[in-house]
Design an enzyme around this catalytic site. Structure first.
Site, PDB file in Angstrom:
ATOM      1  CD  GLN A  62      45.824  -6.615  21.113  1.00  0.00           C
ATOM      2  OE1 GLN A  62      46.613  -7.501  21.435  1.00  0.00           O
ATOM      3  NE2 GLN A  62      44.523  -6.692  21.377  1.00  0.00           N
ATOM      4  CB  CYS A  68      45.112 -10.480  21.665  1.00  0.00           C
ATOM      5  SG  CYS A  68      43.623 -11.319  22.274  1.00  0.00           S
ATOM      6  CG  HIS A 362      45.658 -10.986  26.102  1.00  0.00           C
ATOM      7  ND1 HIS A 362      45.376 -10.245  24.974  1.00  0.00           N
ATOM      8  CD2 HIS A 362      46.987 -10.807  26.338  1.00  0.00           C
ATOM      9  CE1 HIS A 362      46.472  -9.624  24.570  1.00  0.00           C
ATOM     10  NE2 HIS A 362      47.471  -9.957  25.366  1.00  0.00           N
ATOM     11  CG  ASN A 384      50.947  -8.728  25.596  1.00  0.00           C
ATOM     12  OD1 ASN A 384      50.068  -9.053  24.800  1.00  0.00           O
ATOM     13  ND2 ASN A 384      50.651  -8.258  26.793  1.00  0.00           N
TER      14      ASN A 384
END
Length: 445
Positions: A62, A68, A362, A384
């Site tokens: 990102q 996110c 997040h 992630n």
């Protein structure tokens, strides 16, 4: 009590009476509190091997943006696209969804200003609306509304630009204009203009936002052709398809079947009830944000069931708490702050929420879990969106106890949730204040 010389001398003597404080002081001065407190044993507890895993695509990045929640949602959806198109990996355009998010948030903000014209300028609600009208963050239900309305496109169809990967300047420009528009609408209303007059002005204001977005992010496609080679090296072409059609055909989710579960163990939020948050949304006409508050064992049971069936899980947490970012480890015992600082935090999860010590920051994707012989989670595999340099080539390992303390939300198909909890959706939804901690937006970079 006041701080006087006598008290300071007592403190100094007390500090010097513990000789280890001098060693700790030196270590902290050299590397900082966090690194000086790291418990190296944490690495022994995370082998990055998991008993159950889902398919996933290549790690995404990102960059310098708070997208996110978009990356997590699209990375969850792409697994179905990879299967349908026979691809090893695939990536949706996060720039495409960013464009619509900014435009829709601007519209949502201006509508909220029109709905609060009678509020005093120094009221808490106006201060809340003006604080960050078009920030990058979001939650699952906000993204579901965008997918329903705008669909999605492959990354090649609307690639990244400077400002999709670096949103700070764009957000500043948009925020400045939106606050100016809010001032203009409220002051014009005070001169006797009707709300209908103001809505007409709002259309021109939205064009200004649209103009900025096209220049910063590029024009959005209405139809496109997508060419690719599949896992068998066969050339494929999908011609003249709309983003809505692409999402419907190559993801195929019924978005109404996807339900958000939260864990907020505070006294003001009984389990088994559905909640929404006032003035929180993206697409104005979409269904309001709605999630069911459940105990952690219920949330984790649904996540495990989804993973075991091969379906990744959108997941929101407070990622900065007790995590080793560069190694990709989230463990409640990562740092010995009790030894270095003299006293570890004793706040419960509920107290952290009530006193502003923790909230959702997040969003990532649960793509695996390591279950013991009795079927209980030990560690969770997390995909992630910070590129391959963070974690083990972009993968994080999260202890089950860390999840208990710092996980706040997942989104799964309702078939993985017991009916006794789903019945909350048939009852009146409880509206939370705009500043409630469960209205926090995932936007960690």
């Amino acid at each position: 009590m006041t701080i006087d010389q006598n008290l300071l001398e007592q403190y100094q003597a007390r500090f010097e009476s513990h000789k280890e404080n001098q060693v700790i002081e030196g270590a902290i001065a050299k590397v900082g509190i966090k690194d000086a407190s790291l418990d190296n044993n944490v690495f022994r507890r995370h082998s990055f091997v998991f008993s159950d895993e889902t398919k996933r695509g290549a790690i995404t990045n990102q960059k310098a943006s708070g997208r996110c929640w978009m990356f997590a949602a699209l990375n969850t959806a792409r697994v179905d696209t990879m299967a349908k198109l026979n691809l090893e990996t695939f990536e949706f355009s996060q720039n495409y969804t960013l464009f619509w998010d900014k435009l829709e948030k601007s519209n949502y903000f201006l509508d909220s200003i029109l709905e609060t014209l009678e509020e005093a300028i120094d009221s808490r609600i106006i201060a809340h609306l003006l604080a960050a009208p078009v920030q990058d963050g979001g939650q699952w239900d906000m993204f579901a509304g965008m997918l329903e309305k705008y669909g999605a496109v492959p990354k090649a169809v609307m690639p990244e630009t400077y400002h999709s990967s670096n949103t700070r300047e764009l957000n500043t420009a948009l925020t400045t204009k939106l606050r100016e528009f809010a001032s203009r609408l409220r002051e014009t209303y005070q001169t006797g203009a009707t709300v209908e007059d103001l809505r007409a002005q709002k259309e021109d204001m939205l064009y200004v936002i649209y103009n900025i977005l096209v220049k910063a992010l590029g024009e959005v496609p209405t139809t496109f052709t997508y060419e690719y080679r599949d896992k068998d090296d066969q050339f494929q072409r999908i011609e003249n398809i709309t983003p809505q059609e692409f999402f419907k055909e190559y993801v195929g989710w019924n978005l109404t079947d996807r339900v958000s579960l939260i864990n907020a163990p505070t006294e003001d939020k009984p389990y088994g009830r559905a909640y929404t948050v006032q003035y929180l949304g993206t697409v104005k006409e979409a269904e309001p944000i709605r999630y069911i508050n459940v105990p952690m064992d219920v949330l984790k049971k649904a996540a495990v069931a989804s993973i075991k069936n091969g379906e990744p899980v959108w997941y929101g947490c407070d990622v900065g708490q007790m995590s080793v970012r560069e190694s990709g480890i989230m463990d409640e015992q990562s740092y010995n702050y009790g030894l270095t600082l003299g006293e570890a935090s004793s706040l419960t999860k509920a107290q952290r929420l009530d006193y502003g010590e923790s909230l959702l920051t997040h969003a990532m994707v649960l793509v695996g879990v390591d279950l013991d012989k009795d079927g209980h989670p030990i560690n969770w595999k997390v995909e992630n969106s910070w590129g391959e340099k963070a974690g083990k080539k972009g993968i994080f390992s999260m202890s089950d106890k860390w999840m208990d303390e710092f996980a706040y939300q997942i989104s799964v198909d309702k078939k993985y949730i017991d009916q006794e909890w789903l019945k909350a959706l048939d009852e009146p939804v409880i509206q939370l204040a705009p500043w409630d901690p469960m209205g926090a937006l995932a936007m960690m970079q």
